[in-house]
Design a protein around this motif. Structure first.
Motif, PDB file in Angstrom:
ATOM      1  N   LYS A   1       0.810  -1.228   0.000  1.00 36.54           N
ATOM      2  CA  LYS A   1       0.000   0.000   0.000  1.00 36.54           C
ATOM      3  C   LYS A   1       0.841   1.275   0.000  1.00 36.54           C
ATOM      4  N   ASP A   2       1.968   1.220   0.731  1.00 36.02           N
ATOM      5  CA  ASP A   2       2.731   2.460   0.905  1.00 36.02           C
ATOM      6  C   ASP A   2       3.719   2.725  -0.230  1.00 36.02           C
ATOM      7  N   LEU A   3       3.782   1.809  -1.216  1.00 35.06           N
ATOM      8  CA  LEU A   3       4.794   1.925  -2.271  1.00 35.06           C
ATOM      9  C   LEU A   3       4.730   3.277  -2.984  1.00 35.06           C
ATOM     10  N   LEU A   4       3.522   3.763  -3.236  1.00 35.77           N
ATOM     11  CA  LEU A   4       3.393   4.968  -4.065  1.00 35.77           C
ATOM     12  C   LEU A   4       2.832   6.163  -3.295  1.00 35.77           C
ATOM     13  N   PHE A   5       2.819   6.060  -1.973  1.00 36.21           N
ATOM     14  CA  PHE A   5       2.275   7.166  -1.179  1.00 36.21           C
ATOM     15  C   PHE A   5       2.961   8.488  -1.495  1.00 36.21           C
ATOM     16  N   VAL A   6       4.274   8.469  -1.579  1.00 33.55           N
ATOM     17  CA  VAL A   6       5.003   9.714  -1.849  1.00 33.55           C
ATOM     18  C   VAL A   6       4.760  10.158  -3.291  1.00 33.55           C
ATOM     19  N   ALA A   7       4.781   9.168  -4.206  1.00 39.75           N
ATOM     20  CA  ALA A   7       4.589   9.491  -5.626  1.00 39.75           C
ATOM     21  C   ALA A   7       3.252  10.182  -5.855  1.00 39.75           C
ATOM     22  N   GLU A   8       2.229   9.737  -5.129  1.00 44.20           N
ATOM     23  CA  GLU A   8       0.908  10.326  -5.341  1.00 44.20           C
ATOM     24  C   GLU A   8       0.857  11.810  -4.984  1.00 44.20           C
ATOM     25  N   ILE A   9       1.674  12.206  -4.026  1.00 43.76           N
ATOM     26  CA  ILE A   9       1.736  13.633  -3.671  1.00 43.76           C
ATOM     27  C   ILE A   9       2.688  14.361  -4.616  1.00 43.76           C
ATOM     28  N   MET A  10       3.745  13.653  -4.992  1.00 44.71           N
ATOM     29  CA  MET A  10       4.836  14.317  -5.692  1.00 44.71           C
ATOM     30  C   MET A  10       4.577  14.498  -7.185  1.00 44.71           C
ATOM     31  N   ILE A  11       3.953  13.521  -7.812  1.00 45.93           N
ATOM     32  CA  ILE A  11       3.789  13.595  -9.270  1.00 45.93           C
ATOM     33  C   ILE A  11       2.948  14.802  -9.708  1.00 45.93           C
ATOM     34  N   PRO A  12       1.849  15.091  -9.008  1.00 45.03           N
ATOM     35  CA  PRO A  12       1.133  16.316  -9.413  1.00 45.03           C
ATOM     36  C   PRO A  12       2.041  17.541  -9.368  1.00 45.03           C
ATOM     37  N   ARG A  13       2.899  17.601  -8.356  1.00 45.60           N
ATOM     38  CA  ARG A  13       3.783  18.755  -8.222  1.00 45.60           C
ATOM     39  C   ARG A  13       4.801  18.805  -9.359  1.00 45.60           C
ATOM     40  N   LEU A  14       5.286  17.620  -9.764  1.00 44.84           N
ATOM     41  CA  LEU A  14       6.270  17.568 -10.853  1.00 44.84           C
ATOM     42  C   LEU A  14       5.641  18.012 -12.173  1.00 44.84           C
ATOM     43  N   VAL A  15       4.422  17.534 -12.412  1.00 47.67           N
ATOM     44  CA  VAL A  15       3.755  17.894 -13.668  1.00 47.67           C
ATOM     45  C   VAL A  15       3.449  19.390 -13.690  1.00 47.67           C
ATOM     46  N   VAL A  16       2.976  19.903 -12.562  1.00 43.95           N
ATOM     47  CA  VAL A  16       2.690  21.336 -12.479  1.00 43.95           C
ATOM     48  C   VAL A  16       3.963  22.145 -12.733  1.00 43.95           C
ATOM     49  N   ARG A  17       5.049  21.680 -12.145  1.00 43.91           N
ATOM     50  CA  ARG A  17       6.331  22.373 -12.347  1.00 43.91           C
ATOM     51  C   ARG A  17       6.674  22.434 -13.835  1.00 43.91           C
ATOM     52  N   LEU A  18       6.457  21.317 -14.512  1.00 44.35           N
ATOM     53  CA  LEU A  18       6.783  21.244 -15.935  1.00 44.35           C
ATOM     54  C   LEU A  18       5.923  22.215 -16.748  1.00 44.35           C
ATOM     55  N   VAL A  19       4.619  22.215 -16.467  1.00 39.53           N
ATOM     56  CA  VAL A  19       3.732  23.096 -17.235  1.00 39.53           C
ATOM     57  C   VAL A  19       4.041  24.561 -16.920  1.00 39.53           C
TER      58      VAL A  19
END
Ligand SMILES: [Zn+2]
Ligand SMILES: [Zn+2]
Ligand SMILES: [Zn+2]
Length: 579
Positions: free
Chosen positions: A163-181
């Protein structure tokens, strides 16, 4: 720690320690410190190619693992049944006509070699525009041709990831994509900024390539209207970037509405994917960005959203194409993307019926042709014609005509067939050749050849694609529909050119009469393939007389052009024939 610390203070603990701690906090649904660190790392004041920042990001997303271990673990839970490998131009791929349901299906080398295509009708080809592997996708190919890895029968691990494998990714990926845009916004699509994104995009690409778990997270971010509003519109610090974006949005557009009043023209960005794709176009399709966006296509939710975004921006792509200095590279990029979307039948139907791609294509084609219009005819030396700006549109049109239901939809729509006849009409009488009285013509002009390729590419190839489907009596009505409309357009053309009323200039002739060609091929096809009678199709006698008269004029002149018979003889022949 209980009090709020600054990012710098937190980061003093070192990558490994902080990453483990942040993940621990995420498990307890506490994202405060993670967001503080991300605010710092992904601040727009930092350089996007800062290597240390990327190292931090990789460490944090991996939590208590190393980044490499993390990628391997996520990959091991990949449950996707579609290969989806994306390649760029020059890649050597395979196509199997026995297995393919769409003529555009293609397979990567690994999938092709691992599958059984013994005795199949396949070929190896060097990709011209780039593509993606269809292995595992039943909407594009027969399951018998899947490789063992992407085969339906493979026992997919139903083991859920921790369950915890992607906990950080779920918070972080939106931030990474927003940064890119945000970065793209800031860059205003200028070249020197685009190449700086390489390492950042490779990072995102690595994540997406781990498979369906990560692709689902990307898909959620890209398609969420909420994230877009929160980060890209309502945030008070959006600032100057928003002005750049708004200014870029005001490009000269192609009005589909002008040709099809039932369709709206406005382009409104609602998701991160919308705006991301817009910048992809504005920055002339940077390869790393396109490859990254295409790599998420195996995700169904993302694919549907992507299709809509693609169609909504089709006009924008064509405007960019006509302005581009490297037209063939932009053309290839468009087709690289569209070919992924037009191959599956279900998607193609959606694209055409719900998002009106054919309407948009025709409006774009008209726009391009109008740019080359010169009085009554087309200027073949204009940039848009000389550099084949119509090529991606016609290619998309032909690709979509591979699906029988789409051909039905097209030929059943009076407004679409009218628009198409209108496009063909603009090539009628193309490139008038003038008779040279005194000199021998050693070499034909450049426009002489351009005219043939324009008629072939714009008119003839789609006609052949159509005729393939008009092969029995079930499609009679479709033929009648298009023939009736062609007759209307021919009549219009006769009137405009006073055919049958005044003598045509004997020193002028064109080789290009696509309206005539369409009519004659459709009628002869109807008689040979669809069991129709001439009486089902032939228009009024009055129309027929003019219709005969015109090619006769041409024949006579063709004689005269090439064999230079004595003028009297020619006129004599013509009179006898006509009487
Ligand atoms: Zn593959
Ligand atoms: Zn495969
Ligand atoms: Zn095969």
């Amino acid at each position: 720690s209980t009090g709020t610390m600054s990012a710098e203070e937190l980061m003093k603990r070192g990558k490994r320690h902080l990453s483990v701690a942040l993940k621990e906090e995420c498990v307890n649904k506490n994202h405060v410190n993670l967001n503080i660190v991300l605010d710092h790392l992904l601040s727009k004041n930092k350089e996007i190619d800062d290597a240390e920042t990327l190292e931090w990001c990789k460490s944090i997303i991996a939590g208590d693992k190393t980044y490499k271990e993390f990628l391997e673990i996520v990959k091991s839970y990949n449950n996707s049944s579609i290969c989806g490998l994306v390649w760029t131009a020059e890649y050597v791929a395979y196509r199997c006509r026995t297995c393919g349901l769409s003529p555009c299906m293609s397979l990567c080398m690994d999938c092709f070699k691992a599958a059984d295509h013994d005795g199949h009708d396949f070929n190896m080809f060097k990709s011209q525009a780039g593509g993606a592997c269809d292995c595992g996708d039943e909407s594009v190919m027969d399951a018998k041709g899947f490789c063992p890895k992407h085969s339906k029968n493979k026992d997919r691990s139903k083991i859920e990831p921790p369950k915890d494998l992607l906990f950080v990714a779920e918070i972080m990926i939106p931030r990474l994509v927003v940064r890119l845009v945000q970065y793209l916004r800031h860059s205003g699509a200028e070249k020197q900024y685009i190449s700086k994104m390489t390492s950042f995009i490779s990072f995102l690409q690595e994540l997406s390539e781990t498979g369906d778990l990560m692709q689902q997270i990307f898909s959620n971010v890209f398609t969420s209207q909420n994230d877009y509003t929160t980060y890209m519109i309502s945030k008070s610090d959006v600032g100057v970037e928003y002005d750049i974006y708004e200014a870029s949005l005001k490009f000269d557009t192609i009005n589909v509405n002008k040709y099809f009043p039932e369709l709206a023209d406005d382009l409104i960005h609602k998701t991160l994917l919308d705006e991301m794709f817009f910048w992809v176009i504005k920055s002339k399709f940077p390869e790393h960005l396109v490859t990254f966006l295409l790599s998420i296509l195996p995700n169904e939710q993302y694919k549907l959203a992507f299709v809509e975004v693609f169609v909504e921006h089709y006009r924008c792509m064509m405007v960019e194409l006509t302005h581009s200095e490297d037209k063939s590279s932009v053309s290839n990029s468009v087709v690289h993307i569209s070919v992924q979307l037009l191959s599956p039948l279900k998607l193609a139907i959606e694209i055409v019926t719900k998002f009106h791609l054919i309407h948009i294509m025709f409006a774009c084609l008209k726009h391009i042709i109008n740019q080359a219009r010169y009085g009554n005819t087309l200027n073949l030396t204009s940039n848009v014609m000389k550099e084949h700006c119509y090529w991606p549109i016609v290619t998309d049109f032909i690709n979509i005509l591979a699906h029988p239901p789409i051909v039905q939809y097209f030929l059943n729509s009076t407004s679409l067939v009218n628009a198409w006849a209108d496009v063909i009409s603009s090539l009628q009488g193309l490139n008038m050749n003038r008779r040279e009285h005194d000199l021998h013509v050693e070499f034909e002009t450049e426009t002489y050849y351009k005219a043939f390729s324009a008629e072939l590419e714009i008119c003839s190839t789609p006609l052949w694609a159509l005729l393939k489907h008009l092969n029995d009596s079930s499609s009679k009505q479709l033929t009648i529909n298009i023939v009736n409309i062609l007759v209307t357009y021919l009549n219009k053309w006769f009137t405009e050119n006073s055919v049958g009323e005044i003598e045509m200039n004997p020193d002028e002739m064109s080789f290009h009469y696509p309206l005539h060609r369409y009519l004659s091929l459709l009628i002869s096809n109807a008689l040979q393939q669809q069991g129709m009678e001439l009486t089902d199709l032939l228009p009024s006698l009055e129309f027929l007389e003019i219709l005969y008269l015109h090619p006769l004029h041409l024949l006579v002149r063709e004689f005269f052009f090439f064999f230079v018979f004595p003028f009297n003889f020619v006129v004599g022949t013509y009179k006898i024939c006509y009487v």
